[in-house]
Design an enzyme around this catalytic site. Structure first.
Site, PDB file in Angstrom:
ATOM      1  N   HIS A  23       0.821  -1.209   0.000  1.00  0.00           N
ATOM      2  CA  HIS A  23       0.000   0.000   0.000  1.00  0.00           C
ATOM      3  C   HIS A  23       0.861   1.268   0.000  1.00  0.00           C
ATOM      4  O   HIS A  23       0.471   2.282   0.594  1.00  0.00           O
ATOM      5  CB  HIS A  23      -0.984   0.005   1.175  1.00  0.00           C
ATOM      6  N   ASP A  25       2.681   1.840  -3.168  1.00  0.00           N
ATOM      7  CA  ASP A  25       2.952   2.101  -4.594  1.00  0.00           C
ATOM      8  C   ASP A  25       2.172   3.308  -5.087  1.00  0.00           C
ATOM      9  O   ASP A  25       2.705   4.148  -5.820  1.00  0.00           O
ATOM     10  CB  ASP A  25       2.693   0.868  -5.456  1.00  0.00           C
ATOM     11  N   GLU A 148      -7.016  -1.404 -15.690  1.00  0.00           N
ATOM     12  CA  GLU A 148      -7.577  -1.753 -14.379  1.00  0.00           C
ATOM     13  C   GLU A 148      -8.243  -0.554 -13.724  1.00  0.00           C
ATOM     14  O   GLU A 148      -9.298  -0.664 -13.109  1.00  0.00           O
ATOM     15  CB  GLU A 148      -6.471  -2.307 -13.472  1.00  0.00           C
ATOM     16  N   ASP A 160       1.708  -4.045  -9.507  1.00  0.00           N
ATOM     17  CA  ASP A 160       1.302  -5.369  -9.958  1.00  0.00           C
ATOM     18  C   ASP A 160       1.592  -5.566 -11.443  1.00  0.00           C
ATOM     19  O   ASP A 160       2.179  -6.565 -11.859  1.00  0.00           O
ATOM     20  CB  ASP A 160      -0.188  -5.588  -9.694  1.00  0.00           C
TER      21      ASP A 160
END
Length: 374
Positions: A23, A25, A148, A160
């Protein structure tokens, strides 16, 4: 059984495990993920039409996407991620031709190992391959992230998709999410192994508190940037935060404190890996989980029970949740000679605590995108 002779290319993109740096990035921090040999494989061939026809090896559905109407599939189950990826690739000026795709995913869905990123990245790489293009992995990662965020509705950071596209065998990626500068850090664990365990509580980031956490960190940055010249939350050192963090209140303070301290843990973890100090790395994993539990509040009963069961085993020197949380996986550093005993013991302790049956994955650290002409 897949008849490879029917297809022109075999394209893969990796799932990922984040060793540490959770948490941060989307706050401009550095992260330390590694690509896994668990991956999404796309078998692809041109079909001479204006349709992208998609099948799956483990899902009975078949979908057909109109290349000229890719905007219309946002609510399509299973097909939305490939459709969004194709749209972003097309909108970036790349040629998209009609093709048949067969997806074969070994990244468990809802596990926190980034099956969605693997699907997005492999879809784009397959579209490039079948059109005769050699894609830039960083561009693929950025467009997959855009799919996304803008298509699937998950306001994710870059980690990711970047790990999925740019991973390197037997290396972690020390990735600066603000600049996209990367350094490959060899994974030399000595007498230890990485063990990934799934708590088997399904999670859905779109419906979770993920976007709420992003809003809280954005509010923290807004307030702290009035106190100091910073470009993102990750620019603050723990010392800086002690001086100015008092302008924040309640949960927003907790969220920001986690981000600042987690960024420092990433720095220390990379240094520990480079000098082969697994004990320090293990301590940092434990500290990261505690922070994600107490300050960021993204673990939940199941992940806490799984991490606690792992940390209680004498062969384990560190364990933490990995991924966005709210379900998914833990990653543990375990003495290699005791891995099977560790799995048995942790599974039993976890089952007694939660009623869930944990699942363990044997995966090596692999490459990101691969393209093979069949």
């Amino acid at each position: 059984m897949i008849d490879k002779k029917e297809y022109a290319y075999r394209v893969t993109a990796a799932g990922r495990v984040n060793l540490i740096g959770e948490h941060v990035d989307y706050c401009g921090g550095k992260v330390l993920p590694a690509a896994l040999t668990l991956c999404n494989t796309v078998y692809v061939r041109p079909n001479g039409t204006d349709k992208i026809n998609i099948e799956w090896t483990d899902i009975p559905d078949k979908v057909s996407l109109d290349i000229n109407g890719l905007e219309q599939y946002k609510t399509m189950k299973y097909g939305n991620y490939p459709a969004g990826s194709a749209l972003m690739w097309k909108n970036a000026g790349h040629k998209v031709i009609g093709c048949d795709m067969l997806h074969d995913c070994t990244v468990p869905f809802g596990s926190g190992l980034s099956s969605s990123a693997a699907i997005e990245v492999s879809t784009i790489a397959a579209l490039a391959a079948v059109a005769g293009e050699t894609p830039d992995p960083v561009e693929v990662a950025l467009l997959a992230q855009k799919a996304e965020r803008e298509y699937a509705g998950v306001n994710c950071g870059i980690m990711d998709q970047y790990a999925s596209a740019c991973g390197k065998k037997n290396c972690a990626i020390l990735l600066d999410c603000k600049t996209l500068e990367r350094e490959y850090v060899p994974i030399k664990l000595g007498e230890y192994s990485l063990v990934i365990a799934n708590c088997k509580k399904p999670h859905n980031l779109v419906e979770s508190k993920y976007n709420e956490r992003r809003q809280e960190t954005e509010e923290a940055y807004r307030l702290l940037s009035e106190q100091a010249e910073i470009g993102c939350l990750a620019d603050l050192t723990p010392e800086d935060f002690k001086k100015i963090g008092g302008v924040l209140g309640g949960k927003v303070y907790d969220r920001a404190k986690h981000v600042v301290e987690e960024c420092e843990r990433v720095r220390q973890a990379a240094a520990a890996m480079k000098r082969g100090d697994m004990r320090v790395l293990g301590m940092l994993l434990n500290a990261s989980h505690a922070s994600l539990r107490d300050l960021y509040e993204v673990t939940g009963k199941e992940l806490d029970a799984l991490a606690a069961a792992a940390q209680a085993h004498p062969a384990c020197i560190g364990s933490r949740m990995t991924g966005a949380g709210f379900g998914g996986c833990t990653v543990s550093l375990v003495r290699s000679s005791e891995v099977e005993n560790f799995k048995t013991s942790v599974a039993e302790r976890y089952r007694k605590a939660t009623g869930y049956v944990a699942e363990f994955y044997d995966s090596a650290v692999g490459d990101g995108i691969t393209v093979t002409k069949l």
